[in-house]
Design a protein around this motif. Structure first.
Motif, mmCIF file in Angstrom:
data_model
loop_
_atom_site.group_PDB
_atom_site.id
_atom_site.type_symbol
_atom_site.label_atom_id
_atom_site.label_comp_id
_atom_site.label_asym_id
_atom_site.label_seq_id
_atom_site.Cartn_x
_atom_site.Cartn_y
_atom_site.Cartn_z
ATOM 1 N N ASN A 315 0.417 -1.005 -0.259
ATOM 2 C CA ASN A 315 -0.556 -0.152 0.088
ATOM 3 C C ASN A 315 0.981 1.033 -0.253
ATOM 4 N N LEU A 316 1.689 1.290 0.848
ATOM 5 C CA LEU A 316 2.633 2.506 0.720
ATOM 6 C C LEU A 316 3.766 2.646 -0.929
ATOM 7 N N VAL A 317 3.587 1.485 -2.029
ATOM 8 C CA VAL A 317 4.154 1.652 -3.104
ATOM 9 C C VAL A 317 2.883 2.415 -3.566
ATOM 10 N N LYS A 318 1.665 2.006 -3.862
ATOM 11 C CA LYS A 318 0.643 2.151 -4.751
ATOM 12 C C LYS A 318 -0.129 3.631 -4.207
ATOM 13 N N SER A 319 0.096 4.385 -2.880
ATOM 14 C CA SER A 319 -0.066 5.448 -1.609
ATOM 15 C C SER A 319 1.862 6.189 -3.023
ATOM 16 N N GLY A 320 2.305 6.156 -3.964
ATOM 17 C CA GLY A 320 3.601 6.700 -3.818
ATOM 18 C C GLY A 320 4.371 6.972 -3.425
ATOM 19 N N PHE A 321 4.749 6.264 -1.932
ATOM 20 C CA PHE A 321 6.317 6.272 -1.827
ATOM 21 C C PHE A 321 6.939 5.285 -1.943
#
Length: 392
Positions: A315-321
Motif C-alpha cells: 500500500n505504500l507503493v500504491k500511494s506513491g511512497f
C-alpha cells in the motif's frame, strides 16, 4: 519524600495520572518500537516470581532451574541444545557480555602476539550497544561497510581483519531495516582466522526459525554454523515476554568461565553476568510464554507479522511512497518523494503516530510488531496520503 505517606488510593490515582501520559502498544500508534504487549500468561508468571534473585541462585533453586530450561529451549531453537548462558535484561547487556567474553578469551594470546589494542568489527548497521561495549571494555570499534542490500560487506571484513581483531559481529535482523548479514560467510572467515564470532539475533531470533518453518528459506545464522561462538536473542521482542527479558547464549561454557569473578558470600561462589542482583521473574515469564505458545504458536505469530508487513509495503507503493528495499523481516523503511524523513516523522507525530527515522539510510522506519493490526495500517496509510497531498 513527605513526612506522612499518602493513602493507597492517592498513590494509585497519582500513578494513573502519570501513566495516562504514556503511549500504549495496544492503541496501534507505536510503530517504531521492537517491543510489544507482553502476553498475559507471561505477565502473570513474571509477577509470581518478583521476589526471586538469580544473582544468588542457591536461594532460588526452582527459578534457577527455569532459567536453565529457557536457555536449553532457546539453544534448541538456535541450532544447539547444549548451550550455556543467562536470562538478562536485553540485547545491550547480552552484546556487552559477548564482547567481554571475546576480549577475555584473547588476553593471553594478546600478550603472546603483541596485541596493540583489541578491536571488534561490526557492520555499520549494528546496534548502538556495541559502541557502549567498546567504550566500557576499552575496545577499538571498526564499522564495516554495507553492501547494496544494507548487509555487512564481506570484502571489507576480509580486508580489515588484523592481529588485533578479537571479535566479529553479524546481525540477524538489523535494528533499522531488519536485514540479515551473511552469517555463513562470516562463520567461515572467523573459523579460518580463529576469531570469535557473535551473532546479534535480538530481533530475528524469534522470527527466522519460525519463518523457515513455513518456507521462507533464510540461510543459516545460528549455532548450526561452527564458527558462531555466542548469540543474543530477546524474548521481550517477538517472544511476547515482558520487559526486561533478554538472553545471551554461548556455544561453550568456557566463554562464561573466562568472565567469572569470585562472589564468596553468595550461594554461588562465582558470577559471570554484568549485574549482580538479577530478577528471576524474567526467566519464569520466558519459560511460561514459550511453553504456552509452542513452536506452532510462534509460527502463527510470525506469519501474521509478515502478512501485515507485506500489506503495508504494497500500500505504500500504491500511494506513491518509495521503499528503501524489500522487507526481509517485519520492518518496512520508506521515504516520500515530497518531504524528507525527519520532517515527515514530525508531521506523523503531530497526528499521533510514533515512528522512528533510520540513519542508514535516512527513512521512516515501521516495525510491524504483534500489536499492529491491519486496521491500524489502513489508518496510518490514510494519514500519510493526507500529509503527502498537502505538499501538492
Amino acid at each position: 519524600m513527605d513526612k506522612k505517606g499518602l493513602s493507597k488510593r492517592q498513590v494509585f490515582e497519582t500513578l494513573q495520572e502519570f501513566k495516562n501520559k504514556d503511549l500504549t502498544y495496544s492503541s496501534g500508534n507505536i510503530l517504531g518500537s521492537m517491543c510489544t504487549c507482553a502476553h498475559p500468561i507471561a505477565q502473570d508468571a513474571y509477577c509470581d516470581f518478583l521476589e526471586s534473585n538469580l544473582g544468588d541462585p542457591g536461594l532460588f533453586k526452582g527459578t534457577k532451574a527455569l532459567e536453565d530450561e529457557v536457555i536449553t529451549m532457546l539453544g534448541d531453537l538456535l541450532g544447539k541444545k547444549d548451550v550455556y548462558g543467562h536470562v538478562i535484561t536485553g540485547g545491550t547487556e547480552a552484546n556487552l557480555m559477548a564482547m567481554r567474553a571475546a576480549r577475555n578469551m584473547t588476553r593471553e594470546t594478546a600478550i603472546n602476539n603483541s596485541l596493540e589494542k583489541p578491536e571488534i568489527i561490526v557492520p555499520k548497521s549494528a546496534h548502538f550497544s556495541f559502541k557502549k561495549a567498546a567504550d566500557i571494555l576499552g575496545l577499538h570499534l571498526k564499522e564495516a561497510e554495507l553492501d547494496d542490500d544494507y548487509c555487512m560487506d564481506i570484502d571489507y571484513l576480509s580486508e580489515n581483519i588484523s592481529k588485533n581483531t578479537v571479535a566479529v559481529v553479524g546481525v540477524a535482523g538489523t535494528t533499522e531495516l531488519g536485514k540479515i548479514d551473511p552469517i555463513p560467510e562470516l562463520s567461515e572467515i572467523c573459523l579460518d582466522s580463529n576469531i570469535y564470532l557473535h551473532v546479534d539475533a535480538a530481533f530475528g531470533g524469534f522470527l527466522i526459525p519460525f519463518l523457515n518453518d513455513i518456507g521462507y528459506n533464510f540461510p543459516q545464522f545460528d549455532f548450526s554454523l561452527e564458527g558462531v561462538c555466542s548469540m543474543t536473542i530477546d524474548p521481550h521482542k517477538m517472544g511476547l515476554a515482558p520487559i526486561p527479558t533478554g538472553c545471551i547464549l554461548f556455544r561453550e561454557e568456557k566463554y562464561l568461565d573466562v568472565m567469572n569473578i569470585d562472589t564468596p558470600y553468595l550461594t554461588q561462589k562465582q558470577q559471570s553476568t554484568i549485574v549482580g542482583t538479577r530478577t528471576g521473574a524474567s526467566s519464569a515469564a520466558a519459560w511460561a510464554i514459550m511453553k504456552y505458545m509452542g513452536r506452532e504458536g510462534y509460527v502463527k505469530l510470525a506469519t501474521r507479522a509478515m502478512e501485515i508487513t507485506e500489506f503495508l509495503a504494497r500500500n505504500l507503493v500504491k500511494s506513491g511512497f518509495e521503499l528503501v528495499s524489500s522487507p526481509e523481516l517485519n520492518i518496512v523503511a520508506f521515504n516520500s518523494p515530497k518531504i524528507n524523513a525527519h520532517a515527515l516523522a514530525e508531521k506523523l507525530e503531530a497526528e499521533g503516530w510514533a515512528v522512528s527515522v533510520s540513519a542508514c539510510p535516512p527513512a521512516i522506519r515501521v516495525v510491524l510488531m504483534p500489536h499492529i493490526k491491519r486496521e491500524h495500517i489502513i489508518d496510518f496509510i490514510e494519514t500519510l496520503e493526507n500529509i503527502q497531498e498537502s505538499f501538492d
